[in-house]
Design a protein around this motif. Structure first.
Motif, PDB file in Angstrom:
ATOM      1  N   ASN A 189       1.044  -1.351   0.065  1.00 47.31           N
ATOM      2  CA  ASN A 189      -0.121  -0.045  -0.092  1.00 47.31           C
ATOM      3  C   ASN A 189       0.789   1.424   0.024  1.00 47.31           C
ATOM      4  N   ALA A 219      -1.050   3.280  -2.746  1.00 43.83           N
ATOM      5  CA  ALA A 219      -2.255   3.757  -2.150  1.00 43.83           C
ATOM      6  C   ALA A 219      -2.394   5.298  -2.533  1.00 43.83           C
ATOM      7  N   PRO A 235      -3.282   1.643   4.887  1.00 43.62           N
ATOM      8  CA  PRO A 235      -3.018   2.231   3.314  1.00 43.62           C
ATOM      9  C   PRO A 235      -1.903   3.234   3.373  1.00 43.62           C
TER      10      PRO A 235
END
Length: 451
Positions: free
Chosen positions: A136, A140, A156
């Motif tokens: 992530n 992200a 995230p």
């Protein structure tokens, strides 16, 4: 303030504006620190220079003696003694490590205090959560609508660069994939009485942490709930089902009204709308300190600092009566453990095109778990109105350290509320097998709620 925090604060730069760009993901060099100077979810591995915060060494994964899943959770640190006690008499000496809400409570109530215990960095998660957190960190992002994109099955933003990223870390914190809670919700009135608003069994799932589904096949739903009330008598048989999505326009929620034997879709189960289970005293976005839409506010990352916060609060679960814990005006200080930890501080300011009864808030998010553990909310007149809290409990069976009880103190009216009391229950946060897709539907709720 160290160089990294100064940089983060510069990046935050006041209110965030995503109109023309999206905040970039962390670099490969930054993410590599998750294996060296940072923990696998982005906290600082090292302790502080004073030695009052120890280094993180993998978290707490030792089974609690006698605990069986579905039962009452013990306190692995029952032998610990407080290092200090802070009250109105000495709070000025510790003002920098106290939230505005905590200081206001000490000023308002002479009996309110916090007992500070040795800091234990118990946060832990499965290795697959750590692995996905690393992924992530490189993929992200938050889009122009303040929505999460590209994150899945891990924290995230382990290297957060904005306030909204920190809040998404809280919303997507690790607390297990499927669990059940049997709870009481209690209002504490201004004259010191406890009034039950709900006696309910809740089933919860976090589809974001379904590690058998890939990011590409994930629907965007990140938290689902089905709660069925058995009391108080006037509300027995009522039920609520909710499904939250990273795209809030896709959120869905329904209530089953036992008296009408009908399911109704809730039009606005969000933000400052009062929640049915709390008799309307708590808004949807005050659940678990913050459970709202990120697009209603501009988020300012203040930085990171050392604060006294509730932590490893298994102590709160030990009394057998709710009234032993929830006394007049506040939770009994004898049963709440506080520790010194590093937290991210984020301020929320209402966007010009939005409305909310609390246009300004400040949140304190633990660096190790990403639990929002404290929050302060100001009303439209600029008064400090509510201070909200979450109580993180160490659960080595998951493993996790997660907030399972939450509530608020109303500094103006003198009332309080706790939305998840477990003291009179046989079960305290039961880990469940993955729920089927039909569990969180109106039809399933109807069958559960009939009386």
């Amino acid at each position: 303030m160290n160089l990294r925090i100064a940089l983060y604060t510069m990046i935050a730069g006041g209110s965030l504006a995503f109109a023309s760009s999206v905040m970039a993901a962390a670099t490969t060099e930054e993410v590599a620190k998750l294996k060296t100077t940072l923990t696998p979810v982005g906290a600082e591995r090292a302790g502080n220079k004073e030695g009052t915060i120890p280094a993180w060494s993998g978290g707490y994964t030792t089974p609690i003696p006698g605990f069986k899943n579905g039962g009452r959770r013990g306190d692995p640190f029952v032998a610990d003694k407080p290092l200090l006690t802070i009250s109105a008499k000495n709070m000025a000496e510790h003002a920098e490590q106290l939230s505005d809400g905590v200081k206001a409570m000490m000023k308002k109530y002479p009996g309110y205090r916090i007992d500070v215990y040795p800091t234990r960095r118990t946060a832990a998660a499965p290795q697959w959560v750590y692995d996905n957190t690393t992924k992530n960190g490189l993929r992200a992002k938050v889009n122009e609508r303040y929505q999460l994109e590209g994150g899945y099955a891990g924290i995230p933003f382990p290297i957060p660069k904005s306030g909204v990223e920190v809040m998404w870390n809280h919303l997507m914190r690790w607390r297990g994939e499927s669990y059940q809670m049997d709870i009481h919700g209690l209002i504490g009135t201004a004259d010191g009485r406890n009034v039950m608003t709900v006696d309910a069994l809740g089933d919860f799932a976090v589809p974001y942490y379904n590690n058998e589904v890939s990011l590409e096949k994930w629907s965007g739903e990140y938290w689902t709930i089905r709660q069925v009330n058995s009391g108080p008598p006037i509300r027995a048989g009522e039920a609520i089902t909710g499904r939250l999505n990273v795209d809030p326009e896709k959120d869905q929620s329904w209530v089953y009204l036992a008296g009408q034997r009908r399911v109704r879709k809730l039009p606005n189960a969000c933000c400052d709308t009062p929640t049915p289970a709390t008799a309307g005293v708590m808004s949807f976005d005050e659940l678990e300190v913050f459970a709202g839409r990120t697009d209603r506010f501009d988020w300012k990352l203040i930085g990171k600092k050392e604060m006294y916060i509730p932590y490893n609060t298994n102590k709160t679960l030990q009394p057998s009566k709710d009234g032993d814990v929830m006394i007049a005006h506040f939770l009994n200080p004898d049963h709440v453990r506080w520790e010194l930890h590093r937290v991210w501080v984020v301020e929320a300011s209402l966007r010009k095109d939005q409305r909310h009864v609390a246009p300004k808030s400040r949140y304190y998010i633990d660096e190790d778990t990403w639990n929002a553990v404290l929050g302060d909310r100001w009303d439209a007149n600029g008064q400090l109105w509510k201070t909200v809290y979450g109580l993180p409990v160490v659960m080595p069976d998951l493993p996790a350290t997660a907030s399972i009880s939450f509530g608020f103190y109303d500094l103006i009216s003198g009332t309080q509320y706790n939305g998840a009391m477990f003291n009179e229950k046989a079960s305290q946060y039961k880990i469940m097998p993955r729920y089927g897709a039909a569990t969180f539907t109106p039809d399933a709720m109807t069958g559960q709620g009939l009386r």
